[in-house]
Design an enzyme around this catalytic site. Sequence first.
Site, mmCIF file in Angstrom:
data_model
loop_
_atom_site.group_PDB
_atom_site.id
_atom_site.type_symbol
_atom_site.label_atom_id
_atom_site.label_comp_id
_atom_site.label_asym_id
_atom_site.label_seq_id
_atom_site.Cartn_x
_atom_site.Cartn_y
_atom_site.Cartn_z
ATOM 1 N N ASN A 123 31.962 15.919 61.219
ATOM 2 C CA ASN A 123 31.034 14.918 61.757
ATOM 3 C C ASN A 123 31.826 13.667 62.117
ATOM 4 O O ASN A 123 32.212 12.899 61.233
ATOM 5 C CB ASN A 123 29.972 14.604 60.680
ATOM 6 C CG ASN A 123 29.044 13.490 61.110
ATOM 7 O OD1 ASN A 123 29.027 13.087 62.276
ATOM 8 N ND2 ASN A 123 28.271 12.971 60.159
ATOM 9 N N LYS A 177 30.827 11.126 63.757
ATOM 10 C CA LYS A 177 29.960 9.937 63.796
ATOM 11 C C LYS A 177 30.198 9.154 65.092
ATOM 12 O O LYS A 177 30.454 9.755 66.131
ATOM 13 C CB LYS A 177 30.197 9.077 62.549
ATOM 14 C CG LYS A 177 30.116 9.905 61.260
ATOM 15 C CD LYS A 177 29.965 9.077 60.028
ATOM 16 C CE LYS A 177 29.898 9.999 58.814
ATOM 17 N NZ LYS A 177 29.535 9.335 57.603
ATOM 18 N N GLU A 219 22.491 8.434 57.569
ATOM 19 C CA GLU A 219 22.666 7.206 58.361
ATOM 20 C C GLU A 219 21.534 7.047 59.363
ATOM 21 O O GLU A 219 21.130 5.930 59.694
ATOM 22 C CB GLU A 219 24.040 7.226 59.046
ATOM 23 C CG GLU A 219 25.142 6.945 58.031
ATOM 24 C CD GLU A 219 26.444 7.689 58.271
ATOM 25 O OE1 GLU A 219 26.681 8.175 59.391
ATOM 26 O OE2 GLU A 219 27.237 7.790 57.308
ATOM 27 N N GLY A 269 31.255 8.451 52.323
ATOM 28 C CA GLY A 269 32.150 7.371 52.734
ATOM 29 C C GLY A 269 32.611 6.465 51.612
ATOM 30 O O GLY A 269 33.108 5.367 51.864
ATOM 31 N N SER A 300 32.633 12.333 51.010
ATOM 32 C CA SER A 300 34.012 12.079 50.569
ATOM 33 C C SER A 300 34.816 13.362 50.334
ATOM 34 O O SER A 300 35.600 13.445 49.388
ATOM 35 C CB SER A 300 34.021 11.190 49.320
ATOM 36 O OG SER A 300 33.438 9.930 49.621
HETATM 37 P P1 PGA Z 1 32.305 11.307 54.557
HETATM 38 O O1 PGA Z 1 30.964 11.503 55.432
HETATM 39 O O2 PGA Z 1 33.018 12.629 54.555
HETATM 40 O O3 PGA Z 1 33.081 10.245 55.311
HETATM 41 O O4 PGA Z 1 31.899 10.868 53.210
HETATM 42 C C1 PGA Z 1 30.188 12.651 55.320
HETATM 43 C C2 PGA Z 1 28.977 12.534 56.223
HETATM 44 O O5 PGA Z 1 28.424 11.441 56.355
HETATM 45 O O6 PGA Z 1 28.539 13.535 56.816
#
Ligand code: PGA
Length: 256
Positions: free
Chosen positions: A12, A14, A102, A179, A216
Amino acid sequence: MTTVLKPLIVANWKMNVSVRQSVRLTEVALGAYDHRAKRSFSLVLCPSFENISAIVPMAQKTGIDVGAQDCFWETGGAYTGEVSPRALKDAGCSYVLLGHSERRLYLGETDAMIARKVFAAISAAGLTPVVCIGESRATRNAGNYFVFLRKQLSESLRHVPRTTRKRIVIAYEPLWAIGTGTPIEPADCARVYRMLKAHTHRLLPHACTQILYGGSVTAENVASFIAQGVSDGALIGGASSKLNEFKKVLKQLLHT
Ligand code: PGA
């Protein structure tokens, strides 16, 4: 459903990645996704909308799939700024992330909206939805988060016919792990996984479902999360959108 599927890895990106970076990340994925990798895991890249057309031709016939990060619940009409699931299918996507935390947080998406999107993605476009759910720290601390997760899941899947045999992917992403650099403990993930697996089976007994973990995930911990009984794969944000990190994740996946 007893079909055994390979672990599913969903990247992802984003709103973090430009078209040039998307192309570079896709090149990295193509370089790593050799015959051996194909046997060990499935890979889906989710760029932002404007980068889909750059990635699709690169991924074609490589075994790598492309997904979008959202779609609308209608397939066409006067909905300024929205993206039709059918248009995504036509653009070459086969997956779509839905209900990411999000979007729930910043766009006010509710379970009811997500349920309509899930239905449209499956029935109108034949996209495989990756339905994201997860509890906040406060909900977890309150101790009733299994109830919360079951409700989020039931509500998000409420329009999917009980008889469906389609593929449905659920991404369990605890909000406090996204995150933050602090993922869930794999043993804890395994408990939630068992509960979600059982609940999904009760809701959609004939569907082909996979439960991913997200939050994460890095090259260092990915193996522990895709281990049998912990999850069926991973949804990876940060570590999939930086070249070196992504390379390391893919390399690690080959050794698991
Ligand atoms: P992250 O995000 O791996 O940066 O924690 C995961 C996500 O939001 O799908």
